[in-house]
Design an enzyme around this catalytic site. Structure first.
Site, PDB file in Angstrom:
ATOM      1  N   TYR A 148       0.843  -1.187   0.000  1.00 58.69           N
ATOM      2  CA  TYR A 148       0.000   0.000   0.000  1.00 58.69           C
ATOM      3  C   TYR A 148       0.876   1.235   0.000  1.00 58.69           C
ATOM      4  CZ  TYR A 148       0.750   0.524   5.074  1.00 58.69           C
ATOM      5  OH  TYR A 148       1.307   0.687   6.312  1.00 58.69           O
ATOM      6  N   CYS A 149       0.314   2.306  -0.506  1.00 56.75           N
ATOM      7  CA  CYS A 149       0.977   3.601  -0.510  1.00 56.75           C
ATOM      8  C   CYS A 149      -0.041   4.614   0.023  1.00 56.75           C
ATOM      9  CB  CYS A 149       1.488   3.954  -1.907  1.00 56.75           C
ATOM     10  SG  CYS A 149       0.198   4.045  -3.167  1.00 56.75           S
ATOM     11  N   ARG A 150       0.088   5.851  -0.369  1.00 57.88           N
ATOM     12  CA  ARG A 150      -0.848   6.860   0.113  1.00 57.88           C
ATOM     13  C   ARG A 150      -2.229   6.690  -0.518  1.00 57.88           C
ATOM     14  NH1 ARG A 150      -3.079  11.733  -0.650  1.00 57.88           N
ATOM     15  NH2 ARG A 150      -2.324  11.965  -2.764  1.00 57.88           N
TER      16      ARG A 150
END
Length: 86
Positions: A41-43
């Protein structure tokens, strides 16, 4: 696949930081166990979607992406850990 600053703002318990923008990101990612189940996951979901393509090229078997990133996680009211960027 977030930056250290993003990670310090809150992360999912058990997460490990792999800075997508670090020069050694690809090497560090490639060193992970290709048979392990990996969640990325990222932002917002953009960077982690690129990592799915990289994982496929590298022969990883089970890599999943958190759709919408940490923003979606927070919007759902799910818990975050705050602290260092180990």
């Amino acid at each position: 696949v977030r930056t250290p600053e993003e990670f310090r703002q809150g992360y999912i318990e058990g997460a490990a930081l792999l800075d997508y923008y670090a020069p050694d990101f690809r090497d560090r990612f490639a060193a992970l166990d290709r048979d392990a189940t990996i969640f990325t996951y990222c932002r917002s979901g953009n960077r982690s979607s690129h990592v799915l393509a990289l994982a496929d090229k590298l022969g990883f078997k089970q890599v999943y992406d958190l759709s919408g990133g940490i923003l979606a996680w927070k919007k759902a009211g799910l818990p975050l850990v705050k602290g260092g960027a180990e």
